[in-house]
Design an enzyme around this catalytic site. Structure first.
Site, mmCIF file in Angstrom:
data_model
loop_
_atom_site.group_PDB
_atom_site.id
_atom_site.type_symbol
_atom_site.label_atom_id
_atom_site.label_comp_id
_atom_site.label_asym_id
_atom_site.label_seq_id
_atom_site.Cartn_x
_atom_site.Cartn_y
_atom_site.Cartn_z
ATOM 1 C CG HIS A 272 11.611 22.000 27.648
ATOM 2 N ND1 HIS A 272 12.235 20.979 26.980
ATOM 3 C CD2 HIS A 272 10.360 21.526 27.947
ATOM 4 C CE1 HIS A 272 11.409 19.935 26.886
ATOM 5 N NE2 HIS A 272 10.264 20.251 27.466
ATOM 6 C CG HIS A 311 19.825 16.813 27.979
ATOM 7 N ND1 HIS A 311 19.173 15.885 28.742
ATOM 8 C CD2 HIS A 311 18.942 17.224 27.030
ATOM 9 C CE1 HIS A 311 17.952 15.735 28.272
ATOM 10 N NE2 HIS A 311 17.772 16.534 27.235
ATOM 11 C CG ASP A 367 16.702 22.614 21.446
ATOM 12 O OD1 ASP A 367 15.976 22.261 20.503
ATOM 13 O OD2 ASP A 367 16.345 22.587 22.634
HETATM 14 N N1 CMC Z 1 26.344 26.665 29.534
HETATM 15 C C1 CMC Z 1 27.201 26.883 30.562
HETATM 16 N N2 CMC Z 1 27.171 26.207 31.709
HETATM 17 C C2 CMC Z 1 26.227 25.271 31.842
HETATM 18 C C3 CMC Z 1 25.306 24.981 30.817
HETATM 19 C C4 CMC Z 1 25.410 25.723 29.625
HETATM 20 N N3 CMC Z 1 24.567 25.511 28.618
HETATM 21 N N4 CMC Z 1 24.462 24.013 31.226
HETATM 22 C C5 CMC Z 1 24.865 23.683 32.464
HETATM 23 N N5 CMC Z 1 25.927 24.452 32.838
HETATM 24 C C6 CMC Z 1 26.675 24.362 34.095
HETATM 25 C C7 CMC Z 1 25.909 25.019 35.229
HETATM 26 O O1 CMC Z 1 26.263 26.378 35.355
HETATM 27 C C8 CMC Z 1 26.352 24.181 36.399
HETATM 28 O O2 CMC Z 1 27.673 24.589 36.744
HETATM 29 P P1 CMC Z 1 28.101 24.650 38.313
HETATM 30 O O3 CMC Z 1 28.070 23.222 38.763
HETATM 31 O O4 CMC Z 1 29.445 25.269 38.324
HETATM 32 O O5 CMC Z 1 27.055 25.477 38.996
HETATM 33 C C9 CMC Z 1 26.481 22.780 35.823
HETATM 34 O O6 CMC Z 1 26.772 22.979 34.427
HETATM 35 C C10 CMC Z 1 25.214 21.937 35.955
HETATM 36 O O7 CMC Z 1 24.133 22.681 35.411
HETATM 37 P P2 CMC Z 1 22.631 22.603 35.915
HETATM 38 O O8 CMC Z 1 21.941 23.868 35.588
HETATM 39 O O9 CMC Z 1 22.628 22.151 37.351
HETATM 40 O O10 CMC Z 1 22.090 21.398 35.030
HETATM 41 P P3 CMC Z 1 20.577 21.018 34.854
HETATM 42 O O11 CMC Z 1 20.564 19.567 34.636
HETATM 43 O O12 CMC Z 1 19.748 21.564 35.958
HETATM 44 O O13 CMC Z 1 20.155 21.815 33.529
HETATM 45 C C11 CMC Z 1 19.874 22.377 31.263
HETATM 46 C C12 CMC Z 1 20.080 21.248 32.281
HETATM 47 C C13 CMC Z 1 19.541 21.792 29.901
HETATM 48 C C14 CMC Z 1 18.690 23.249 31.709
HETATM 49 C C15 CMC Z 1 21.168 23.223 31.192
HETATM 50 O O14 CMC Z 1 22.247 22.440 30.744
HETATM 51 C C16 CMC Z 1 21.006 24.457 30.313
HETATM 52 O O15 CMC Z 1 20.541 25.496 30.799
HETATM 53 N N6 CMC Z 1 21.381 24.379 28.988
HETATM 54 C C17 CMC Z 1 21.167 25.468 28.077
HETATM 55 C C18 CMC Z 1 19.721 25.479 27.613
HETATM 56 C C19 CMC Z 1 19.444 24.365 26.616
HETATM 57 O O16 CMC Z 1 20.200 24.151 25.681
HETATM 58 N N7 CMC Z 1 18.294 23.690 26.820
HETATM 59 C C20 CMC Z 1 17.838 22.632 25.902
HETATM 60 C C21 CMC Z 1 17.875 21.277 26.537
HETATM 61 S S1 CMC Z 1 17.706 19.955 25.326
HETATM 62 C C22 CMC Z 1 16.149 20.100 24.666
HETATM 63 C C23 CMC Z 1 15.059 19.992 25.639
HETATM 64 O O17 CMC Z 1 14.975 19.008 26.396
HETATM 65 O O18 CMC Z 1 14.218 20.877 25.653
#
Ligand code: CMC
Length: 441
Positions: A272, A311, A367
């Site tokens: 987050h 996201h 971010d």
């Molecule tokens: N790098 C590489 N792969 C990713 C990333 C990433 N940053 N984010 C998602 N994926 C992949 C993930 O591995 C999955 O692949 P697969 O379908 O093969 O398993 C797919 O994309 C879907 O990911 P998810 O984890 O199911 O997506 P989510 O909606 O649960 O998570 C998230 C969203 C923001 C937690 C995630 O994209 C992430 O961890 N990003 C990096 C951390 C980040 O930048 N967070 C800040 C978010 S914006 C500010 C805020 O709101 O705080």
């Protein structure tokens, strides 16, 4: 939108029974599923939604996001217009009061915020008790929670005027406390706010006054403007992890200080708000564009994430990330260029052209570039999420107030699908064989 938009018919293949659920606001009520039972003695059907990916937990009129199109609006106003034309306190007024202020209303509001920006001397003593290397987010969480003890009247959450008093207090004090968090980590004293300065100028004043980093007047104006816009961009983002945590805690009628402290705790995680800090750590590790291919290989192998990308809601470019990138050049004009921006832009270029990211619709989020600006301004990475928290305080308080007025307000109490053992006979301690069961085996 409204009542009786249509009906959803469900046939339970286990029983052949047909159910009709009313559709309202393009949704069905989860409780309407409860009538679906295989036999009359059963509890009834639940919806299962880990991570709340498809569950609306409330009705809200504060922020609108269209993640497919990359649209974000605060109370109907596009984020691009607000970032360009409004100050952070103006936006906070919008979020808390429901519409943008007139000139007179803004002046009164700014004055009210300034007059509440100092903290009790004992808050400073409390903060002084932390070790010099305490993580700033831990200090912020604890100090905001501690405000609850300074303002016991905050517990009277049924009084509208009292709620407003607490909102103003919290909103006004959070930048002062955040700046003290920084000064504490640097071993510096806690100066008072300057009533001749506006909100963001004051933040800069408290952060660096009397230090070698104290910017000159012109530099200070540029940095204050950039910080102010960053606060606008972070002010609100509907039911993210921290805001829904806040609503969850507030649902037990907890006071606003501890509710916001819980939101700050949720914000601190690297998935987050902590992502801005994690992006800088990642860029430091990559260090050179020559190492990007190897880094990308590890990301695609699932060994790590490209922080600042992806996201839950945006499946398009985060509109805030675009604006943050633009702010960078203004800041670099007075601070000098942070070369990490080149590395970040190269990472973005490669990722947006790579099948792995394209297929999963992963784009830079807010971010990805913000930490690079904060670093250029002179903040250590541990402070980045604290700055995020200052901005988000407006949104949290708007949600707190909206929740308090919600006629459907109830204590948050989700259900679970119990998958553990059935009733099990307890074997006396001296007769147990010490075997682990199930997942613990
Ligand atoms: N790098 C590489 N792969 C990713 C990333 C990433 N940053 N984010 C998602 N994926 C992949 C993930 O591995 C999955 O692949 P697969 O379908 O093969 O398993 C797919 O994309 C879907 O990911 P998810 O984890 O199911 O997506 P989510 O909606 O649960 O998570 C998230 C969203 C923001 C937690 C995630 O994209 C992430 O961890 N990003 C990096 C951390 C980040 O930048 N967070 C800040 C978010 S914006 C500010 C805020 O709101 O705080």
């Amino acid at each position: 939108m409204g009542l009786d938009e249509g009906k959803l018919k469900i046939i339970d293949s286990r029983t052949g029974q047909e159910y009709t659920l009313p559709i309202r606001d393009s949704s069905v009520r989860a409780i309407d599923l409860r009538q679906i039972r295989e036999d009359p003695g059963e509890f009834g059907m639940l919806s299962y939604d880990p991570g709340y990916t498809n569950t609306a937990s409330c009705k809200s009129r504060i922020a609108f996001i269209d993640g497919e199109k990359g649209i974000l609006r605060y109370r109907g106003y596009p984020i691009e217009r607000l970032a360009e034309q409004s100050s952070y306190t103006e936006v906070a007024y919008l979020l808390l009061h429901g519409d943008l202020p007139t000139q007179h209303e803004l002046e009164t509001w700014d004055q009210e915020v300034l007059e509440n920006s100092s903290v009790h001397e004992n808050v400073k003593k409390f903060m002084d008790g932390f070790l010099y290397d305490a993580h700033p987010m831990g200090v912020l969480v604890s100090t905001i929670a501690a405000l609850s003890t300074f303002y016991p009247d905050a517990k009277q959450i049924d009084s509208r005027s009292n709620r407003y008093r607490q909102q103003v207090r919290l909103f006004s004090k959070i930048p002062t406390i955040a700046a003290y968090v920084y000064r504490k980590s640097q071993g510096l004293s806690f100066p008072d706010p300057d009533w001749d300065l506006n909100y963001s100028e004051n933040l800069i004043h408290i952060l660096w006054s009397g230090t070698r980093r104290q910017p000159g007047r012109k530099e200070s104006k540029v940095l204050a403007k950039a910080l102010d816009t960053l606060l606008v961009l972070h002010a609100e983002h509907e039911q993210n992890c921290s805001t829904s945590t806040l609503r969850q805690v507030a649902s037990s009628n907890a006071d606003p200080y501890v509710s916001v402290a819980s939101a700050i705790s949720a914000l601190s995680g690297p998935l987050h708000g902590g992502a801005n800090e994690a992006v800088l750590t990642m860029l430091d590790e990559i260090a050179s564009s020559r190492r990007i291919p190897d880094f990308m290989r590890r990301v695609k192998a699932g060994e790590q994430r490209l922080m600042g990308f992806g996201h839950r809601v945006y499946k398009n470019y985060d509109p805030r990330a675009r604006i943050v990138r633009e702010i960078a050049s203004n800041v670099f004009e007075v601070t000098g260029r942070n070369s990490k921006i080149d590395l970040a832009m190269e990472l973005e270029r490669i990722a947006l052209d790579d099948d792995y990211f394209v297929k999963r619709r992963l784009y830079p989020n807010v971010d990805f570039y913000s930490g690079i600006i904060y670093e250029a301004m002179g903040f250590p990475p541990e402070m980045f999420t604290v700055l995020f928290a200052i901005g988000r305080s407006a949104g949290w308080l708007a949600h707190w107030e909206e929740f308090m007025r919600d006629p459907e307000k109830r204590i948050a109490r989700p259900r679970q699908l119990y998958l553990g053992p059935d009733e099990t006979e307890l074997v006396p301690l001296d007769e147990r064989l010490g075997r682990a069961r199930g997942e613990f085996a």
